[in-house]
Design a protein around this motif. Structure first.
Motif, PDB file in Angstrom:
ATOM      1  N   LEU A 103      25.012  78.670   2.827  1.00  0.00           N
ATOM      2  CA  LEU A 103      26.017  78.944   1.792  1.00  0.00           C
ATOM      3  C   LEU A 103      26.058  77.827   0.751  1.00  0.00           C
ATOM      4  N   LEU A 104      25.915  76.585   1.195  1.00  0.00           N
ATOM      5  CA  LEU A 104      25.926  75.472   0.241  1.00  0.00           C
ATOM      6  C   LEU A 104      24.674  75.450  -0.633  1.00  0.00           C
ATOM      7  N   SER A 105      23.565  75.959  -0.123  1.00  0.00           N
ATOM      8  CA  SER A 105      22.332  75.984  -0.907  1.00  0.00           C
ATOM      9  C   SER A 105      22.286  77.113  -1.920  1.00  0.00           C
ATOM     10  N   ASN A 106      23.272  77.973  -1.893  1.00  0.00           N
ATOM     11  CA  ASN A 106      23.343  79.041  -2.898  1.00  0.00           C
ATOM     12  C   ASN A 106      23.462  78.436  -4.288  1.00  0.00           C
ATOM     13  N   PRO A 107      22.717  78.948  -5.278  1.00  0.00           N
ATOM     14  CA  PRO A 107      22.785  78.364  -6.632  1.00  0.00           C
ATOM     15  C   PRO A 107      24.177  78.387  -7.248  1.00  0.00           C
ATOM     16  N   ASN A 108      25.024  79.313  -6.795  1.00  0.00           N
ATOM     17  CA  ASN A 108      26.376  79.413  -7.355  1.00  0.00           C
ATOM     18  C   ASN A 108      27.411  78.625  -6.564  1.00  0.00           C
ATOM     19  N   SER A 109      26.982  77.881  -5.559  1.00  0.00           N
ATOM     20  CA  SER A 109      27.934  77.121  -4.752  1.00  0.00           C
ATOM     21  C   SER A 109      28.365  75.867  -5.505  1.00  0.00           C
ATOM     22  N   GLY A 110      29.454  75.283  -5.035  1.00  0.00           N
ATOM     23  CA  GLY A 110      29.942  74.034  -5.615  1.00  0.00           C
ATOM     24  C   GLY A 110      30.856  74.198  -6.801  1.00  0.00           C
ATOM     25  N   SER A 111      31.204  75.407  -7.174  1.00  0.00           N
ATOM     26  CA  SER A 111      32.100  75.610  -8.314  1.00  0.00           C
ATOM     27  C   SER A 111      33.550  75.355  -7.908  1.00  0.00           C
ATOM     28  N   GLY A 112      34.426  75.391  -8.885  1.00  0.00           N
ATOM     29  CA  GLY A 112      35.827  75.115  -8.614  1.00  0.00           C
ATOM     30  C   GLY A 112      36.495  76.152  -7.745  1.00  0.00           C
ATOM     31  N   ASN A 113      35.997  77.387  -7.748  1.00  0.00           N
ATOM     32  CA  ASN A 113      36.590  78.449  -6.931  1.00  0.00           C
ATOM     33  C   ASN A 113      35.773  78.736  -5.682  1.00  0.00           C
ATOM     34  N   ASP A 114      34.922  77.796  -5.283  1.00  0.00           N
ATOM     35  CA  ASP A 114      34.125  77.977  -4.076  1.00  0.00           C
ATOM     36  C   ASP A 114      35.035  77.824  -2.864  1.00  0.00           C
ATOM     37  N   SER A 115      35.155  78.890  -2.079  1.00  0.00           N
ATOM     38  CA  SER A 115      36.062  78.871  -0.926  1.00  0.00           C
ATOM     39  C   SER A 115      35.562  77.933   0.170  1.00  0.00           C
ATOM     40  N   GLN A 161      24.661  76.996 -16.099  1.00  0.00           N
ATOM     41  CA  GLN A 161      25.091  76.834 -14.726  1.00  0.00           C
ATOM     42  C   GLN A 161      26.594  76.617 -14.648  1.00  0.00           C
ATOM     43  N   SER A 162      27.150  77.008 -13.498  1.00  0.00           N
ATOM     44  CA  SER A 162      28.575  76.806 -13.276  1.00  0.00           C
ATOM     45  C   SER A 162      28.843  75.335 -12.994  1.00  0.00           C
ATOM     46  N   SER A 163      30.099  74.942 -13.091  1.00  0.00           N
ATOM     47  CA  SER A 163      30.468  73.548 -12.852  1.00  0.00           C
ATOM     48  C   SER A 163      30.338  73.227 -11.368  1.00  0.00           C
ATOM     49  N   LEU A 164      30.335  71.951 -11.075  1.00  0.00           N
ATOM     50  CA  LEU A 164      30.215  71.468  -9.696  1.00  0.00           C
ATOM     51  C   LEU A 164      31.505  70.780  -9.265  1.00  0.00           C
ATOM     52  N   SER A 165      32.623  71.260  -9.753  1.00  0.00           N
ATOM     53  CA  SER A 165      33.903  70.631  -9.424  1.00  0.00           C
ATOM     54  C   SER A 165      34.270  70.811  -7.958  1.00  0.00           C
ATOM     55  N   GLY A 166      33.730  71.833  -7.291  1.00  0.00           N
ATOM     56  CA  GLY A 166      33.995  71.996  -5.862  1.00  0.00           C
ATOM     57  C   GLY A 166      33.361  70.883  -5.052  1.00  0.00           C
ATOM     58  N   PHE A 167      32.109  70.569  -5.335  1.00  0.00           N
ATOM     59  CA  PHE A 167      31.458  69.432  -4.680  1.00  0.00           C
ATOM     60  C   PHE A 167      32.185  68.131  -4.998  1.00  0.00           C
ATOM     61  N   GLU A 168      32.573  67.971  -6.245  1.00  0.00           N
ATOM     62  CA  GLU A 168      33.229  66.729  -6.657  1.00  0.00           C
ATOM     63  C   GLU A 168      34.577  66.549  -5.974  1.00  0.00           C
ATOM     64  N   ALA A 169      35.300  67.646  -5.734  1.00  0.00           N
ATOM     65  CA  ALA A 169      36.603  67.533  -5.075  1.00  0.00           C
ATOM     66  C   ALA A 169      36.447  67.029  -3.641  1.00  0.00           C
ATOM     67  N   VAL A 170      35.416  67.501  -2.937  1.00  0.00           N
ATOM     68  CA  VAL A 170      35.197  67.035  -1.566  1.00  0.00           C
ATOM     69  C   VAL A 170      34.822  65.556  -1.565  1.00  0.00           C
ATOM     70  N   LEU A 171      33.933  65.165  -2.468  1.00  0.00           N
ATOM     71  CA  LEU A 171      33.526  63.755  -2.536  1.00  0.00           C
ATOM     72  C   LEU A 171      34.703  62.863  -2.931  1.00  0.00           C
ATOM     73  N   LEU A 172      35.540  63.336  -3.846  1.00  0.00           N
ATOM     74  CA  LEU A 172      36.707  62.551  -4.258  1.00  0.00           C
ATOM     75  C   LEU A 172      37.721  62.406  -3.129  1.00  0.00           C
ATOM     76  N   SER A 173      37.860  63.434  -2.300  1.00  0.00           N
ATOM     77  CA  SER A 173      38.807  63.328  -1.184  1.00  0.00           C
ATOM     78  C   SER A 173      38.369  62.255  -0.192  1.00  0.00           C
ATOM     79  N   ILE A 174      37.076  62.174   0.076  1.00  0.00           N
ATOM     80  CA  ILE A 174      36.571  61.136   0.980  1.00  0.00           C
ATOM     81  C   ILE A 174      36.696  59.762   0.322  1.00  0.00           C
ATOM     82  N   TYR A 175      36.391  59.688  -0.956  1.00  0.00           N
ATOM     83  CA  TYR A 175      36.500  58.417  -1.676  1.00  0.00           C
ATOM     84  C   TYR A 175      37.948  57.930  -1.700  1.00  0.00           C
ATOM     85  N   ALA A 176      38.889  58.845  -1.941  1.00  0.00           N
ATOM     86  CA  ALA A 176      40.296  58.454  -2.002  1.00  0.00           C
ATOM     87  C   ALA A 176      40.803  57.986  -0.646  1.00  0.00           C
ATOM     88  N   ALA A 177      40.374  58.662   0.434  1.00  0.00           N
ATOM     89  CA  ALA A 177      40.794  58.232   1.770  1.00  0.00           C
ATOM     90  C   ALA A 177      40.245  56.847   2.105  1.00  0.00           C
TER      91      ALA A 177
END
Length: 449
Positions: A103-115, A161-177
């Motif tokens: 699912l993560l390797s899908n070209p459309n993954s990592g967007s802001g609405n990625d569940s 291509q769609s944005s990668l804000s979904g990936f960035e949110a996960v990375l930011l959560s780990i960085y913030a912790a």
């Protein structure tokens, strides 16, 4: 998904929520001490059950997300919730990892609405350490796709291509912790003074016979040195291009701290992406390879040969000795470094990216573990050896002295470990060849009259 760093890192660790005072823990007769160490304590049972319930809830949510693409995998993941340790079962399940990685390797993954990214983001906020380990196990895959796609997106002429804000949110959560855990303090390391005698010196100087200690430092004229391993982290609410490498490196550092609990397929992902990031087609990576002289093969007569002028061990006509020789050859052949690491369809999933030192050094730490840890499978070691050689070629072309030194050191350590394994196999084969085979005693059958 786009929340501030204070919201991302707002969870409290279990250790910070309740910490008994020293006077309470030092008194074995106190009621709070007995409650904490009593296995039948109802508070502990309630906490355990709440942890199990949260893990089962997160797994059921993940199953509902996956059900849209694969019903079979969804039912399998849902069955993991019935285990005694559901989060640990999810972490150790190779089928679940393969399903999520697809699912993560899908070209459309990592967007802001990625569940799925939303699930990873919310799961990392949990106080359950096993659930956080599940999220960390996908950091190599998530970082690999994010860095590769962000570079491809920047170099593409049409931005479709769609944005990668979904990936960035996960990375930011780990960085913030991690930023909250470090509390604005740098990571320091003490550097020993090489002019002073070692702690393990057989004849230490300036020894104090009264207490058996050795006086060093100021008394010997030495100067204590403290190095900064990592500067204090600054809170970030977005992934800027100037801070991208720092944020990803902090996430990989959190992964490295728990690498002993990470599954082997997660380590393979980082090794393969590291080779892709470096640009693995450069021929400089073959500089340290001389496998034809170091590893054994079978010659025309069916004997084991090591190198051009190396020793050979003749096969014996007996089946058991022949099996031992074949096993030795197979064991030594596994010591060769494979050169065909790519995805299942033969296409690399990563691209060549900029490798600043703050990102490269944590990648090399992880590769060092994959290369030298004794419990890693041979596939992980081979993939790490291939990635280190690719990074060495990249460091030579970029002329980065510290990267050249680090990669060369890892290559030399890898060569020595493989050579030691080869010599052990040769010694074992030689001892078996020189040991005379004993004649089998005839079987005696006892029969009753």
């Amino acid at each position: 998904m786009n929340s501030s760093s204070s919201q991302i890192g707002g969870t409290k660790s279990p250790s910070s929520s309740a910490s008994p005072s020293s006077s309470t823990t030092s008194d074995p007769n106190s009621s709070s001490y007995n409650n904490q160490n009593n296995p039948n304590n109802p508070n502990q049972m309630q906490s355990w059950w709440e942890s199990i319930s949260k893990a089962r809830t997160r797994i059921h949510i993940l199953s509902s997300i996956i059900s849209a693409s694969s019903t079979t995998s969804s039912s399998f993941i849902s069955s993991l919730a019935d285990s005694d340790r559901p989060a640990r079962s999810l972490l150790e399940s190779s089928e679940s990892y393969l399903t999520i990685s697809n699912l993560l390797s899908n070209p459309n993954s990592g967007s802001g609405n990625d569940s799925l990214c939303q699930w990873l983001y919310e799961t990392y906020q949990s106080s359950d350490p096993d659930l956080r380990l599940v999220v960390l196990s996908f950091i190599p895959l998530l970082s690999g796709f994010y860095l590769s796609r962000i570079i491809s997106l920047a170099s593409s002429t049409h931005n479709n291509q769609s944005s990668l804000s979904g990936f960035e949110a996960v990375l930011l959560s780990i960085y913030a912790a991690e930023t909250k855990a470090r509390a604005g303090k740098p990571c320091l390391i003490s550097i020993p003074d090489l002019s002073q005698p070692s702690l393990y010196d057989s004849t230490p100087r300036n020894s104090n016979k009264s207490n058996g200690t050795v006086n060093r430092g100021v008394n010997d004229g030495g100067v204590s040195s403290v190095g900064v391993l990592c500067a204090p982290l600054e809170p970030q609410i977005a992934v800027k291009s100037t801070k991208r490498a720092c944020i990803v490196s902090v996430a990989l550092d959190c992964y490295y701290k728990q690498i002993s609990q990470m599954p082997s397929w997660s380590k393979l992902e980082l090794c393969q992406f590291s080779a892709d990031w470096s640009g693995k087609d450069c021929s400089c990576r073959h500089e340290f390879n001389n496998d034809s002289n170091e590893f054994g093969n079978l010659n025309e007569n069916g004997n084991i040969c090591f190198g051009e002028n190396g020793n050979s061990f003749e096969r014996d006509s007996e089946d058991d000795e022949s099996n031992e020789v074949n096993g030795t050859v197979e064991h030594i052949s596994k010591l060769k470094i494979r050169d065909d690491f790519s995805s299942e369809d033969g296409v690399s999933r990563g691209v060549r990216i900029p490798l600043p030192w703050e990102l490269l050094q944590i990648v090399l730490r992880i590769l060092g573990h994959c290369l030298l840890a004794p419990l890693n499978p041979q596939e992980v070691r081979d993939s790490a050896a291939f990635a280190v050689r690719c990074l060495y070629a990249r460091a030579v072309h970029d002329i980065v002295p510290q990267a050249i030194l680090a990669t060369r050191s890892l290559i030399q350590l890898d060569k020595r470990s493989r050579l030691a394994a080869k010599e052990a196999a040769m010694a074992n084969a030689a001892s078996n060849a020189n040991t005379p085979s004993k004649a089998k005693k005839p079987e005696i059958l006892l029969m009753s009259k």
